[in-house]
Motif scaffolding. Structure first.
Motif, PDB file in Angstrom:
ATOM      1  N   LYS A  22     -49.344 -29.971  89.146  1.00 65.57           N
ATOM      2  CA  LYS A  22     -48.228 -30.279  88.247  1.00 65.57           C
ATOM      3  C   LYS A  22     -47.024 -30.851  88.990  1.00 65.57           C
ATOM      4  O   LYS A  22     -46.365 -31.760  88.507  1.00 65.57           O
ATOM      5  CB  LYS A  22     -47.805 -29.022  87.485  1.00 65.57           C
ATOM      6  N   GLU A  43     -48.784 -44.649  88.784  1.00 63.62           N
ATOM      7  CA  GLU A  43     -48.168 -44.330  87.498  1.00 63.62           C
ATOM      8  C   GLU A  43     -48.538 -42.892  87.158  1.00 63.62           C
ATOM      9  O   GLU A  43     -49.635 -42.613  86.702  1.00 63.62           O
ATOM     10  CB  GLU A  43     -48.658 -45.293  86.415  1.00 63.62           C
ATOM     11  N   ASP A  45     -48.262 -39.460  85.068  1.00 63.49           N
ATOM     12  CA  ASP A  45     -47.924 -39.090  83.701  1.00 63.49           C
ATOM     13  C   ASP A  45     -46.733 -38.136  83.699  1.00 63.49           C
ATOM     14  O   ASP A  45     -46.414 -37.491  84.696  1.00 63.49           O
ATOM     15  CB  ASP A  45     -49.122 -38.442  82.991  1.00 63.49           C
ATOM     16  N   GLU A  46     -46.061 -38.064  82.557  1.00 60.04           N
ATOM     17  CA  GLU A  46     -44.813 -37.307  82.458  1.00 60.04           C
ATOM     18  C   GLU A  46     -45.001 -35.809  82.647  1.00 60.04           C
ATOM     19  O   GLU A  46     -44.030 -35.080  82.866  1.00 60.04           O
ATOM     20  CB  GLU A  46     -44.156 -37.582  81.101  1.00 60.04           C
ATOM     21  N   ALA A  47     -46.242 -35.341  82.550  1.00 52.24           N
ATOM     22  CA  ALA A  47     -46.487 -33.907  82.733  1.00 52.24           C
ATOM     23  C   ALA A  47     -46.381 -33.487  84.189  1.00 52.24           C
ATOM     24  O   ALA A  47     -46.354 -32.292  84.492  1.00 52.24           O
ATOM     25  CB  ALA A  47     -47.871 -33.544  82.193  1.00 52.24           C
ATOM     26  N   ARG A  48     -46.343 -34.454  85.097  1.00 53.62           N
ATOM     27  CA  ARG A  48     -46.248 -34.141  86.533  1.00 53.62           C
ATOM     28  C   ARG A  48     -44.897 -34.581  87.083  1.00 53.62           C
ATOM     29  O   ARG A  48     -44.256 -35.483  86.550  1.00 53.62           O
ATOM     30  CB  ARG A  48     -47.353 -34.852  87.319  1.00 53.62           C
ATOM     31  N   HIS A  49     -44.518 -33.955  88.187  1.00 50.84           N
ATOM     32  CA  HIS A  49     -43.286 -34.339  88.879  1.00 50.84           C
ATOM     33  C   HIS A  49     -43.614 -34.538  90.357  1.00 50.84           C
ATOM     34  O   HIS A  49     -44.249 -33.680  90.981  1.00 50.84           O
ATOM     35  CB  HIS A  49     -42.203 -33.274  88.725  1.00 50.84           C
ATOM     36  N   ARG A 505     -36.566 -43.496  88.958  1.00 49.84           N
ATOM     37  CA  ARG A 505     -35.816 -43.445  87.712  1.00 49.84           C
ATOM     38  C   ARG A 505     -35.228 -42.045  87.480  1.00 49.84           C
ATOM     39  O   ARG A 505     -35.906 -41.035  87.612  1.00 49.84           O
ATOM     40  CB  ARG A 505     -36.726 -43.815  86.549  1.00 49.84           C
ATOM     41  N   GLY A 506     -33.950 -42.030  87.159  1.00 47.97           N
ATOM     42  CA  GLY A 506     -33.283 -40.773  86.860  1.00 47.97           C
ATOM     43  C   GLY A 506     -32.563 -40.152  88.039  1.00 47.97           C
ATOM     44  O   GLY A 506     -31.743 -39.247  87.860  1.00 47.97           O
TER      45      GLY A 506
END
Length: 634
Positions: A22, A43, A45-49, A505-506
């Motif tokens: 994760k 790329e 997915d948003e579920a991982r950081h 990003r962010g």
């Protein structure tokens, strides 16, 4: 499933994705950088950081928080990074975890990356943590799933240890699609007896628990059959215990030994993929099978396995020889390859034929002999070149010899100031150490100025505490922070000071020009290292002032600037004015400049237009063309 040609570092990253990781954190460090770096290029997915953290200690603490909350996390670093992370990792190991936590560390036998030949297996032993060691690129991928499973089943962080020759090698690997992180409700567990060390009773209870978890890990490892034992049909033959990348050379080494009298069918082999906990049962079976025949232990760097094998041998009445490092057969220094396998095997089996067998080993030194000798220097257009020149010129103006002024160095591109033509920097220890070492030299009683140099990423990583100490104690030193905007030497990773346009990003940028004065530095200067006369004057001024002085030398890394088509400026050679005095080459050491028949030649493909060569040319034969651009100020 797809066959892909990948590196060992990429294999670790892809294996972690397949295992449903994760969160992945880390700090760049050769040879480990490619693992997290490859994830940054994907790329995700948003579920991982995925993040480059400020340093390894921060990275392991973040990953541990994820694992304490019941999720799967991985932290990446080189062997030196374990030193930084160990302060927290010891405590986390004793507390245990709820999710899966894998610490990926890449060691560097052969010291290719310029650091010590540290063997991280010692940390696994000290922390009572399991350690898995892939022997190939494919195993680096395949072992990530078992590593996370082992971590969750035994409740401890798990090390996965690689080495340079695996981390950077390419091999075809069957890669499966990533598995999304399992949807788990975060765990909030309030238990001071587990998550604090508040008192000896708690600390000792946790010590008992981590030892028990390691024993449990040994049972799980045997259940998974991660260590591979192959016994010869007949008892009494040679035994070999091998771990890590050395296992990749075993078959070739046995072929050479077979040509000199060894019968490979009589050899029993234990391939150790989990070096901690020690494979006690498998070793006992091997020793019993070999009876009194020699047992060879093949492992790079420290004799951790060999020491334990000897203990088991004596404990179980094994009368044969244990051949390895401790009897002087093999070295504790450098990488292992076919030559070391042959030396170990032949010393045990056919000692009279060692010399002949080693002659048959294919030598690869010919290519190195043909290579031209070159000094290791900074890239063409590197802003650090201007900083070194400014330091050296300032010392000359103050009538101070370079051999009389201590200039401490730090890890990263900045350390290249130790080499020709600069010969400015004197030493290198660890991330951030230059600032503290400089204070030690001041306290030693030096009457000449003391200068500390450090890069921007290294300053964020470990230099800030040293500067705070200097400010608190009002130490007379000059710190030069060489800010090129990137963690350049390890592969151009971002750091907190990287311009926001280039951050993931962010993210936001932390501006050193604002941070350093806020740390209590009252004498603060900003220079452009491509403006040599002005930079020299600032360094000269700072060296004559008392107290803590900090100079921020700022220009973007030339490689990153050129990738975006940004040049610092432009120069031209006046052929008639050039006397071929070579000063532009001998003083700057710039690889973009070479000697022509009538004048020096500047390679436009390499030149970044820093114009330092024009500024030091005594005959004005190299001219600035137009006004020099100064895009890097953000």
């Amino acid at each position: 499933m797809t066959i892909r040609l990948i590196t060992g570092n990429e294999a670790v990253a892809l294996g972690a994705l397949r295992a449903g990781v994760k969160v992945v954190t880390g700090y760049p460090g050769t040879p480990s950088s490619g693992a997290l770096g490859s994830l940054m290029r994907m790329e995700i997915d948003e579920a991982r950081h995925v993040e480059w953290s400020t340093n390894e200690k921060v990275a392991v603490e973040i990953a541990s928080g994820v694992a304490w909350a019941g999720q799967r996390a991985m932290c990446t670093m080189k062997m030196s990074g374990v030193n930084v992370a160990s302060d927290s990792l010891f405590s986390i190991a004793h507390s245990g975890i709820n999710g899966g936590l894998v610490i990926y560390v890449a060691d560097d036998p052969g010291a290719h990356a310029g650091m010590v030949e540290q063997d991280s297996r010692g940390y696994a032993r000290m922390m009572d943590l399991p350690m898995l060691e892939p022997t190939t690129v494919a195993e680096a991928y395949e072992l990530m799933g078992p590593a996370f499973e082992l971590s969750e089943r035994c409740g401890s962080p798990v090390f996965v240890r690689s080495v340079t020759s695996i981390a950077n090698s390419h091999a075809p690997v069957d890669v499966q699609d990533p598995v999304p992180p399992e949807e788990r409700e975060p765990i909030l567990e309030r238990d001071i007896t587990k998550y604090t060390k508040a008192g000896s009773a708690i600390a000792q209870a946790q010590h008992h628990q981590v030892i028990q978890r390691l024993a449990q890990a040994g049972e799980i490892v045997r259940e998974m059959e991660l260590n591979e034992l192959r016994l010869a049909e007949q008892e009494g033959g040679l035994g070999i215990i091998v771990s890590g990348v050395t296992a990749s050379y075993l078959s070739e080494g046995l072929e050479v030994a077979a040509d000199h009298g060894l019968d490979p069918s009589t050899v029993s082999v234990l391939k150790v993929r989990v070096t901690n906990p020690f494979p006690t049962q498998e070793v006992r079976v091997l020793l019993e099978h070999c009876q009194d025949a020699p047992v060879v232990v093949l492992e790079e760097l420290e004799p951790y396995l060999e020491q334990r094998v000897i203990e088991e041998a004596r404990r179980n009445g094994f009368a044969g020889r244990v051949v390895g490092k401790l009897d002087g057969t093999l070295e504790r220094v450098g990488e292992y390859g076919v030559r070391e396998v042959v030396r170990g095997v032949m010393s045990a089996a056919e000692p009279e034929a060692i010399a002949e067998a080693l002659e048959d080993v294919d030598e690869t030194g010919g290519a190195e002999e043909l290579a031209a000798a070159r000094p290791i220097t900074v890239c063409a257009g590197c802003p650090h070149r201007g900083t070194y020149l400014a330091i050296n010129q300032a010392l000359r103006k103050l009538k101070l010899g370079k051999d009389d002024v201590m200039v401490t160095g730090d890890i990263g591109c900045t350390i290249l100031g130790m080499n020709e033509p600069f010969e400015t920097v004197w030493n290198e220890v660890s991330m951030g150490a230059s600032v503290s070492l400089a204070q030690g030299y001041v306290y030693s009683g030096l009457e000449t100025p003391v200068i500390a140099t450090i890069g921007d990423s290294t300053f964020f990583h470990g230099g800030m505490p040293g500067l705070i100490n200097a400010v608190q104690h009002r130490v007379d030193l000059t710190l030069i922070v060489m800010d090129n905007g990137w963690t350049a030497m390890t592969g151009m990773q971002t750091n907190p000071g990287t311009a926001e346009d280039h951050q993931p990003r962010g993210n936001r940028r932390i501006d050193l020009a604002e941070l350093i004065p806020a740390m209590g530095v009252e004498q603060f200067f900003v220079i452009d290292p491509f403006e040599l006369e002005e930079a020299t004057a600032v360094v000269e001024e700072a060296l004559e002032l008392p107290g803590v002085k900090v100079i921020l030398s700022r220009q973007e890394c030339a490689i990153q600037a050129q990738r975006r088509g940004v040049r610092a400026g432009e120069v031209a050679v006046d052929v008639e004015a050039c006397t071929l005095c070579r000063r532009c080459i001998t003083v700057t050491g710039c690889p973009a400049i070479s000697l022509g028949e009538e004048a020096v030649v500047i390679d436009e493909a390499l030149c970044n237009g820093c114009t330092l060569c024009a500024q030091i040319c005594p005959f004005e034969a190299i001219e600035r063309v137009g006004d020099r651009a100064s895009e890097r100020r953000g």
